[in-house]
Design an enzyme around this catalytic site. Structure first.
Site, short mmCIF file in Angstrom:
data_model
loop_
_atom_site.label_atom_id
_atom_site.label_comp_id
_atom_site.label_asym_id
_atom_site.label_seq_id
_atom_site.Cartn_x
_atom_site.Cartn_y
_atom_site.Cartn_z
CB THR A 56 -1.01 -0.01 1.17
OG1 THR A 56 -1.82 1.17 1.07
CG2 THR A 56 -0.35 -0.06 2.53
CD GLU A 57 -1.15 3.97 -3.17
OE1 GLU A 57 -1.17 2.71 -3.05
OE2 GLU A 57 -1.99 4.61 -3.83
CG ASN A 58 -1.04 4.09 3.13
OD1 ASN A 58 -1.16 3.20 2.28
ND2 ASN A 58 -1.63 4.03 4.30
#
Lengths: 222, 228, 222, 228
Positions: A56-58
């Site tokens: 997840t890019e966060n």
């Protein structure tokens, strides 16, 4: 596979059936990013023993399913700000490292939604271009050019009946020649430098698709 | 300088923010957002701010409250439009705030560049899109890139999990997000942490933000003690 | 300070006295990188309560003194590959992060040796330019342009009597206009855009220095 | 792919290295140097290699032994000349090895750029020096920079402290040095670790190299068991 499979004895795919098809096409052991919305459904169809690891890019690898009840932790969300869980073997990293991972080509697959995809694989999924729309891109442009393979999941036609697989995108672009596969309720496609090839159809034939889409459609050859 | 100031008073922690400052605000949605510092900044009164943050505020608190108070002239972010971004949406539609949309990875990398002394870098993100218009492009080894410039902050407001007395920081889970990058990119970094621990209590292998990047630490546990 | 201090009642500074002067000029609470060799001596003269934190470019803040006996750990060395120790509040980071810290201007002071320094603050300390010399730069060029202040410690004259504080460096450069202070056994200098200013002398006067150096020397003014 | 292979046999771990490969070799001096992998690479026989490493070998073991075996055509490093670099010194003076000296920070950042998909970047390091000759320069915001290109590896050989079975790595003290950066910059990353621990045994907050960057892990504890 010898030629395009036309499933005329059934109707269009449901969203869950599309998600299952995408899950089937993700090789075991892949590192995968699932975009916000419909792409998230793919997670439900990945085998636990597939070894697929979700990014997840966060800032996380090894993301687990959505959190419920006491597992909800405001410090642990996915890119859609939904509380999620952590699997064994997870790791956390900051935003520059997370997007370095993406931009550097280390993710095997990402699955994104789209407003439009061109036969050449151009993607438009961040902005309708409407004068009153508030533009918001998030990580879409980074994902589009970063993952080794970009799968798009979308309805083949917009609510107004306009086709979303097009000769050339009319919406503002997210990325050029970045999409490799397109999954819709009526058909699945391979797109790219050689144009759009129909892999399978559901409740519609290739010839009828050709009539409804303004894009050259190839059949799979043996 | 390693002279980190530990505060138990949020107002003192943000006292130096000037009108017209560029303020980097941590958080991805509410995770990692320094809500207590932002509330103090609203009380402090600095205005005409440029805010750099991933989102443009959620709900009515935190960054949304700063926008609502009319203190922000311009926002640089990747994803303003969300289901709970009504404060920003209203200001934007009324033409009362400028918006600069930057792809999330370019946003992070441009702040990293500022912190790392990189003058500019060629990114493949955004090539051929409206967000690359007017920017220098170059083909390198057969791939197209856009030249991206550093984003520096006068101040960074970030949230972390724990600090020691030298300002070494650890974060928790995905609340880490922009904090470590913003801490490097601002002239003055102000952090709110849940707890300040004695120097030596953090594992040196696990420190994510070394104290060299930190100037002011607000100890929320001390603050909550005051309030109670 | 009112004018250059000429200490004519004593001889040149010893290496330890030079190191002590540098330590005195480093503000409390500074983040400091000490180069290999003579700069390392400065550490012995920093007060424990000065709050000065030492950086070593191989990836550490909070470096302690050299390790001896059982404290020697092959996993913990300084930039000169000498075993060192860890202080409370230390942190470790990889090479890209370590040099980002340096290049990004976060270190307050670094202390380097030199072959030559020009009155304008150019530094030459990595390569004699001799045809049979093996060039080796390490982190010198990054340190030269990275720290907020670069202090040089060197002998004022080479073994052959040639002055090392010069009008223009003849050795290959490490960095342009990067040095702010120069510490030698005979005198200490401020260098930079306004040229070289003599701060203090030891066993020699400014006029005699002018005779022995081919660089314009200013006196401190009140 | 997350299909990391855990090896108890050093020869198997390096079997795929090809003649002519660019090999990134971790370590700063001997700290973090993957000595067991390098010894296996010598037995494996790959030659005509380009090696990228901070130093050009120390003493007679590790990278120095690879050089001594005549397998390295060219070395890219920041600091070849050391008091115990006699193997390199001899080869260099005899004209039997090419040398490309790169400032240490540019070396690290160029590998980071390769791993992070950055096409090139402007660095202030080396401006006006012989190491910037022939390179593009640019003044940005009043400061001069040199354009630096990524350094990619076909293979990285690095040392770490522990790995789990997904290849997540932690390092120990300053032995971390180039390992995390090289792991991102190579097509295939091969790591020697002192111990492989079960997946889930490493704190996710403290993982320095996520397993996504790792392909082969040599478990030195298993190897030592075999030998004993």
């Amino acid at each position: 596979m010898s030629g395009t499979l036309e499933h005329l004895d059934r109707g269009p795919l449901s969203k869950d059936e599309i998600a299952a098809m995408i899950a089937r096409d993700i090789p075991d052991g892949s590192y995968v990013n699932l975009g916000i919305g419909q792409p998230t459904l793919v997670a439900d169809h990945l085998d636990a023993d597939s070894g697929v690891v979700l990014h997840t890019e966060n800032g996380m690898l090894g993301m687990g399913p959505a959190a419920t009840g006491d597992d909800v932790d405001p410090d642990l969300t996915n890119a859609g700000k939904i509380p999620v869980t952590e699997l064994a073997g997870a790791s956390y990293f900051h935003q520059a490292d997370s997007f370095a991972m993406m931009r550097g080509g280390h993710l095997d697959v990402c699955v994104l939604g789209a407003f439009q995809v061109s036969g050449g694989g151009d993607l438009a999924n961040w902005h309708t271009g409407a004068p009153d729309a508030i533009p918001a891109v998030g990580g879409a442009m980074d994902l589009a050019i970063g993952a080794k393979e970009v799968f798009v999941v979308m309805s083949l036609f917009a609510k107004d009946g306009t086709a979303k697989l097009v000769r050339a995108c009319t919406y503002p672009l997210t990325g050029l020649a970045c999409v490799s596969r397109v999954y819709t309720e009526h058909a699945t496609f391979v797109v790219g430098p050689d144009g759009a090839t129909v892999v399978e159809t559901f409740g519609i034939g290739v010839d009828e698709l050709r009539g409804r889409l303004d894009v050259d459609l190839h059949r799979l050859t043996t | 300088m390693s002279t980190v100031t530990i505060h138990d008073d949020a107002d003192a922690a943000v006292a130096s923010v000037a009108d017209g400052a560029t303020v980097l605000v941590g958080g991805f949605g509410m995770a990692g957002m320094p809500v207590t510092l932002i509330d103090a900044l609203i009380r402090q009164g600095a205005t005409d701010l440029t805010v750099v943050s991933n989102n443009a505020g959620n709900g009515d608190t935190g960054l949304a409250a700063l926008l609502s108070a009319g203190r922000v002239r311009r926002i640089v972010c990747s994803f303003p439009r969300q289901k709970d971004s009504w404060v920003f949406d209203g200001l934007y539609r009324d033409g009362r705030i400028e918006l600069d949309v930057v792809p999330q990875g370019n946003l992070a990398e441009r702040m990293r560049a500022a912190g790392a002394g990189i003058g500019a870098f060629f990114s493949p993100t955004g090539v051929g899109t409206p967000l690359a218009e007017g920017k220098e492009t170059r083909t390198i080894d057969g791939r197209d890139y856009v030249l991206e410039m550093p984003i520096r902050g006068d101040v960074a407001l970030i949230g972390a999990h724990r600090s020691d007395r030298l300002g070494n920081l650890v974060y928790r889970r995905t609340a880490r997000n922009f904090g470590p990058v913003m801490a490097t990119a601002a002239a003055t970094t102000i952090v709110e942490v849940r707890e300040v621990v004695p120097t030596g209590a953090l594992d040196p292998e696990s420190v994510v933000t070394p104290g060299i990047y930190v100037d002011h630490v607000l100890d929320l546990s001390a603050l909550e003690g005051d309030v109670a």
